[in-house]
Write an enzyme that holds these catalytic residues in place. Sequence first.
Site, PDB file in Angstrom:
ATOM      1  CG  ASP A   1      -1.963   0.876   1.204  1.00  0.00           C
ATOM      2  OD1 ASP A   1      -2.012   1.816   0.487  1.00  0.00           O
ATOM      3  OD2 ASP A   1      -2.896   0.600   2.130  1.00  0.00           O
TER       4      ASP A   1
ATOM      5  N   GLY B   1      -5.229   3.476  -7.922  1.00  0.00           N
ATOM      6  CA  GLY B   1      -5.513   3.407  -9.597  1.00  0.00           C
ATOM      7  C   GLY B   1      -4.712   4.584  -9.949  1.00  0.00           C
TER       8      GLY B   1
ATOM      9  CG  ASP C   1      -9.468   3.062   1.422  1.00  0.00           C
ATOM     10  OD1 ASP C   1      -8.696   2.813   0.395  1.00  0.00           O
ATOM     11  OD2 ASP C   1      -9.120   3.070   2.564  1.00  0.00           O
TER      12      ASP C   1
HETATM   13  C1  GLA Z   1      -5.520   2.083   2.830  1.00  0.00           C
HETATM   14  C2  GLA Z   1      -5.720   1.126   1.958  1.00  0.00           C
HETATM   15  C3  GLA Z   1      -6.893   0.294   2.822  1.00  0.00           C
HETATM   16  C4  GLA Z   1      -6.492  -0.191   4.124  1.00  0.00           C
HETATM   17  C5  GLA Z   1      -5.708   0.852   4.771  1.00  0.00           C
HETATM   18  C6  GLA Z   1      -4.899   0.272   5.963  1.00  0.00           C
HETATM   19  O1  GLA Z   1      -6.320   3.037   3.299  1.00  0.00           O
HETATM   20  O2  GLA Z   1      -6.584   1.504   0.750  1.00  0.00           O
HETATM   21  O3  GLA Z   1      -7.609  -0.754   1.920  1.00  0.00           O
HETATM   22  O4  GLA Z   1      -5.535  -1.272   3.653  1.00  0.00           O
HETATM   23  O5  GLA Z   1      -4.894   1.669   4.021  1.00  0.00           O
HETATM   24  O6  GLA Z   1      -4.299   1.369   6.877  1.00  0.00           O
END
Ligand code: GLA
Length: 378
Positions: free
Chosen positions: A142, A181, A202
């Site tokens: 991430d 994305g 998200d």
């Molecule tokens: C980001 C990701 C989520 C999750 C959080 C965790 O927002 O997009 O899917 O993994 O971090 O902190």
Amino acid sequence: MTTNRILLTALLCGGALFAQVAETPPMGWNSWNFFRNKVDDKTVREIADAMASNGMRDAGYVYVNIDDTWEGERDAQGNIQSNSKFPDMKALADYVHSKGLKFGVYSSPGPKTCARFEGSYQHEEQDARTYAAWGVDYLKYDWCSARTVYQAGEMQPVYKKMGDALKSTGRPIVFSLCQYGRENVWEWAPAVGGNLWRTTGDIRDNWQSMSDLGFEKQKGLEKYAAPGHWNDPDMLEIGNGHMTGDEYRTHMSLWSMLAAPLLAGNDVRSMSDETKAILMNREVIAIDQDKLGKQGWRASKDGDGEVWIRPLADGGYAVGLFNRGAESRKITVKWTDLKWKGKHKVRDLWAHADRGKSKDEFSSDVPSHGVVMLRVAK
Ligand code: GLA
């Protein structure tokens, strides 16, 4: 050992080394949507127990993925350690494996994860080796604080670094890119070793978020999905309580039309019968997991009524009749949408009922925010 035996062993090991992962969209569970930071060793074991006994594993949900907040400090040699919520990651992975499931973790290419735990920055190869030694089968990676140490244009080499590191461990590990994305990730993710890539920000457990991600944000991306490489409109919210049964059936159907990963994001230890029936509808799962690996698309739209189609390996089509409006309405798929003529056999995948042979088209009433999902034979 004879030379032949040695050759055979080398071949078999080589085969295992290069085993393909994510030939169909990954299915499993992820801790984030429901548990956030309140996930620990005991919870993950109980989730694995539940998945092995409630039918989920046998329906295809095999990955048990811990999202953010498991990470601890690095030791004197720089090895990543788990925090006090997770006393022993190797033992936990062994436990998950003993249930016939696979084990996933989460990290960031930045110094910190999104929840401000330790990331993999400048420890990429070392972390990949640690994951492999624990028995990790899936990594979600991430972007988060990577923006503080890299430029946006550096995403490709940064993701490739971890992609290469995972490969060189020799363990088949699904590599899930999460950078929301940006930078047209679908164009380069497979080249950096990515098996799936988030296409958006998200998801939230509400109709507006889910329908916007599913109906609008995946448009035009269908050509990038193929066995081993999937668009990821984010994890499932089914069973988390803020959508209706019809809305969750739409969520499951739409993700399956999109050949999306199916990562349950609810507390699978305690599910209503309706949630179980939605997550474990094997006829809908079969569409998601169809071997042809072609992502579906919107074939037509009439106001709030939408017809989505997805070609299948057996020459047939999956068809979703979706009603995004506030009132129930009749929706029609025409066989010309499939470039077909004549009569075709129709099966309703939520009613689990054959609807006979239908000439030229098929119509159904569809409830507000609901779906009628069909399998139409060639
Ligand atoms: C980001 C990701 C989520 C999750 C959080 C965790 O927002 O997009 O899917 O993994 O971090 O902190």
